[in-house]
Each structure stands twice: as C-alpha cells, then as structure tokens.
Design a protein around this motif. Structure first.
Motif, mmCIF file in Angstrom:
data_model
loop_
_atom_site.group_PDB
_atom_site.id
_atom_site.type_symbol
_atom_site.label_atom_id
_atom_site.label_comp_id
_atom_site.label_asym_id
_atom_site.label_seq_id
_atom_site.Cartn_x
_atom_site.Cartn_y
_atom_site.Cartn_z
ATOM 1 N N LEU A 25 0.814 -1.218 0.000
ATOM 2 C CA LEU A 25 0.000 0.000 0.000
ATOM 3 C C LEU A 25 0.845 1.265 0.000
ATOM 4 C CD1 LEU A 25 -2.885 -0.963 2.444
ATOM 5 C CD2 LEU A 25 -2.943 -0.879 -0.042
ATOM 6 N N LEU A 26 2.076 1.189 0.511
ATOM 7 C CA LEU A 26 2.958 2.349 0.528
ATOM 8 C C LEU A 26 3.995 2.316 -0.594
ATOM 9 C CD1 LEU A 26 3.528 2.821 4.348
ATOM 10 C CD2 LEU A 26 2.203 4.266 2.802
ATOM 11 N N ILE A 31 0.888 4.084 -5.065
ATOM 12 C CA ILE A 31 0.530 5.480 -4.827
ATOM 13 C C ILE A 31 0.345 6.213 -6.158
ATOM 14 C CG2 ILE A 31 1.313 7.656 -3.815
ATOM 15 C CD1 ILE A 31 2.709 5.978 -1.654
ATOM 16 N N GLY A 32 1.179 5.901 -7.153
ATOM 17 C CA GLY A 32 1.019 6.492 -8.484
ATOM 18 C C GLY A 32 -0.303 6.105 -9.123
ATOM 19 N N ILE A 33 -0.688 4.851 -8.956
ATOM 20 C CA ILE A 33 -1.982 4.400 -9.487
ATOM 21 C C ILE A 33 -3.120 5.147 -8.792
ATOM 22 C CG2 ILE A 33 -3.554 2.413 -9.578
ATOM 23 C CD1 ILE A 33 -1.051 0.659 -10.031
ATOM 24 N N LEU A 34 -3.012 5.341 -7.487
ATOM 25 C CA LEU A 34 -4.042 6.090 -6.755
ATOM 26 C C LEU A 34 -4.133 7.534 -7.230
ATOM 27 C CD1 LEU A 34 -3.743 4.940 -3.029
ATOM 28 C CD2 LEU A 34 -5.583 4.458 -4.635
ATOM 29 N N ILE A 35 -2.991 8.170 -7.494
ATOM 30 C CA ILE A 35 -2.998 9.542 -7.984
ATOM 31 C C ILE A 35 -3.707 9.621 -9.327
ATOM 32 C CG2 ILE A 35 -1.530 11.426 -8.826
ATOM 33 C CD1 ILE A 35 0.492 10.606 -6.642
ATOM 34 N N CYS A 36 -3.407 8.685 -10.228
ATOM 35 C CA CYS A 36 -4.074 8.665 -11.542
ATOM 36 C C CYS A 36 -5.575 8.451 -11.394
ATOM 37 C CB CYS A 36 -3.467 7.574 -12.421
ATOM 38 S SG CYS A 36 -1.775 7.896 -12.912
ATOM 39 N N LEU A 37 -5.979 7.570 -10.501
ATOM 40 C CA LEU A 37 -7.399 7.303 -10.279
ATOM 41 C C LEU A 37 -8.114 8.529 -9.718
ATOM 42 C CD1 LEU A 37 -9.578 5.067 -10.341
ATOM 43 C CD2 LEU A 37 -8.950 4.562 -7.988
ATOM 44 N N VAL A 38 -7.478 9.236 -8.802
ATOM 45 C CA VAL A 38 -8.083 10.436 -8.214
ATOM 46 C C VAL A 38 -8.240 11.522 -9.266
ATOM 47 C CG1 VAL A 38 -7.609 12.335 -6.612
ATOM 48 C CG2 VAL A 38 -7.404 9.989 -5.843
ATOM 49 N N VAL A 39 -7.215 11.724 -10.098
ATOM 50 C CA VAL A 39 -7.299 12.754 -11.143
ATOM 51 C C VAL A 39 -8.397 12.395 -12.143
ATOM 52 C CG1 VAL A 39 -6.043 13.765 -13.095
ATOM 53 C CG2 VAL A 39 -4.938 13.546 -10.870
ATOM 54 N N PRO A 94 -11.985 20.413 -6.729
ATOM 55 C CA PRO A 94 -11.213 20.783 -5.532
ATOM 56 C C PRO A 94 -10.876 19.590 -4.640
ATOM 57 C CG PRO A 94 -13.149 22.183 -5.749
ATOM 58 C CD PRO A 94 -13.260 21.113 -6.771
ATOM 59 N N THR A 95 -11.819 18.675 -4.503
ATOM 60 C CA THR A 95 -11.566 17.497 -3.681
ATOM 61 C C THR A 95 -10.473 16.634 -4.294
ATOM 62 O OG1 THR A 95 -13.883 17.524 -3.000
ATOM 63 C CG2 THR A 95 -12.652 15.505 -2.605
ATOM 64 N N GLY A 96 -10.538 16.434 -5.592
ATOM 65 C CA GLY A 96 -9.514 15.644 -6.263
ATOM 66 C C GLY A 96 -8.150 16.298 -6.202
ATOM 67 N N LEU A 97 -8.114 17.618 -6.320
ATOM 68 C CA LEU A 97 -6.849 18.341 -6.222
ATOM 69 C C LEU A 97 -6.253 18.187 -4.819
ATOM 70 C CD1 LEU A 97 -4.897 20.254 -7.707
ATOM 71 C CD2 LEU A 97 -6.210 22.133 -6.763
ATOM 72 N N LEU A 103 -1.526 12.782 -1.741
ATOM 73 C CA LEU A 103 -0.879 11.575 -2.252
ATOM 74 C C LEU A 103 0.495 11.874 -2.832
ATOM 75 C CD1 LEU A 103 -3.884 9.686 -3.865
ATOM 76 C CD2 LEU A 103 -2.580 8.999 -1.855
ATOM 77 N N VAL A 104 0.658 13.015 -3.481
ATOM 78 C CA VAL A 104 1.979 13.389 -4.002
ATOM 79 C C VAL A 104 2.952 13.609 -2.846
ATOM 80 C CG1 VAL A 104 3.231 15.244 -5.174
ATOM 81 C CG2 VAL A 104 1.180 14.291 -6.204
ATOM 82 N N ILE A 105 2.500 14.245 -1.776
ATOM 83 C CA ILE A 105 3.364 14.435 -0.605
ATOM 84 C C ILE A 105 3.761 13.082 -0.011
ATOM 85 C CG2 ILE A 105 3.410 15.298 1.773
ATOM 86 C CD1 ILE A 105 1.682 17.649 0.764
ATOM 87 N N ILE A 106 2.806 12.165 0.097
ATOM 88 C CA ILE A 106 3.106 10.825 0.609
ATOM 89 C C ILE A 106 4.093 10.118 -0.310
ATOM 90 C CG2 ILE A 106 2.115 8.540 1.029
ATOM 91 C CD1 ILE A 106 -0.416 9.967 2.008
#
Length: 118
Positions: A25-26, A31-39, A94-97, A103-106
């Motif tokens: 999970l870390l 984390i990259g996949i999660l960032i793409c999914l959120v965007v 705004p929520t996605g941003l 996630l980018v900080i993590i």
C-alpha cells in the motif's frame, strides 16, 4: 491452553502478512496508481458532459433551457443529466486536487525514505 495451534505460533505469521500488505500500500507504484485514479475521478464529470453534448448533436435532440427533448422521453432525461453533469465538477475538482496533493506528498516522502534506506 486449548487444544490445537498454540497462540504464539499464529502471531508472527499474521504480522508478516500485515507487513507485506502495508509495504504494498505504501509502494510508489500503488501510490502512483491512486494519484491517476483520483485525477480521473476529478475530471470525469467533464467527460460525461462532453459526451452528453455529443450525443445530443448526434441523435438530433434539442431543446431550450436546461431540459433536452428527444423523441424518447427517457433518453431526453438521461441526456439532460449528462449535459448538466459538469456542475458536479465544482465538488470533484477541488476534492480531487486536495487528495492528489496529499498523495503526491506521501509519494515524495516514501521515495525519500526508500532512497535513505539504500
């Protein structure tokens, strides 16, 4: 003690499994996949609205104001909701941003930690 497997032999195995799950999970890849999914989820209402406008033009439907009229009433309602879906982006962008920023900080912290380990 009850009959069966002793309690002390179960705990280390579950700890190893939990460590594997947490390391996955870390991982930077996850984390990259999660960032793409959120965007993608943040900008999805725009895709839906553009698809709705394209379908309205393609199917020859029309109307004035927020309601779209089609020969099939149900299709008109669906297209109306699709075209008006861009208003949902007022919440999702705004929520996605915010979530993508966290996630980018993590991800950066995790990469620094991995770099220091090696």
């Amino acid at each position: 003690m009850k009959a069966g497997i002793p309690r002390h032999s179960i705990a280390p195995q579950s700890g190893i499994k939990m460590q594997r799950v947490l390391s996955f999970l870390l991982s930077p890849k996850f984390i990259g996949i999660l960032i793409c999914l959120v965007v993608f989820c943040a900008i999805f209402p725009f895709f839906l609205a553009f698809a709705g406008v394209g379908l309205v033009n393609l199917l020859g439907c029309g109307g004035s104001g927020p309601e779209i009229t089609c020969p099939n009433q149900m299709m008109g309602e669906i297209l109306t909701y699709m075209v008006l879906m861009h208003w949902l982006a007022l919440i999702t962008l705004p929520t996605g941003l915010l979530v993508a920023g966290v996630l980018v900080i993590i991800l950066v912290l995790r990469l620094v930690m991995l770099e220091r380990r090696h």
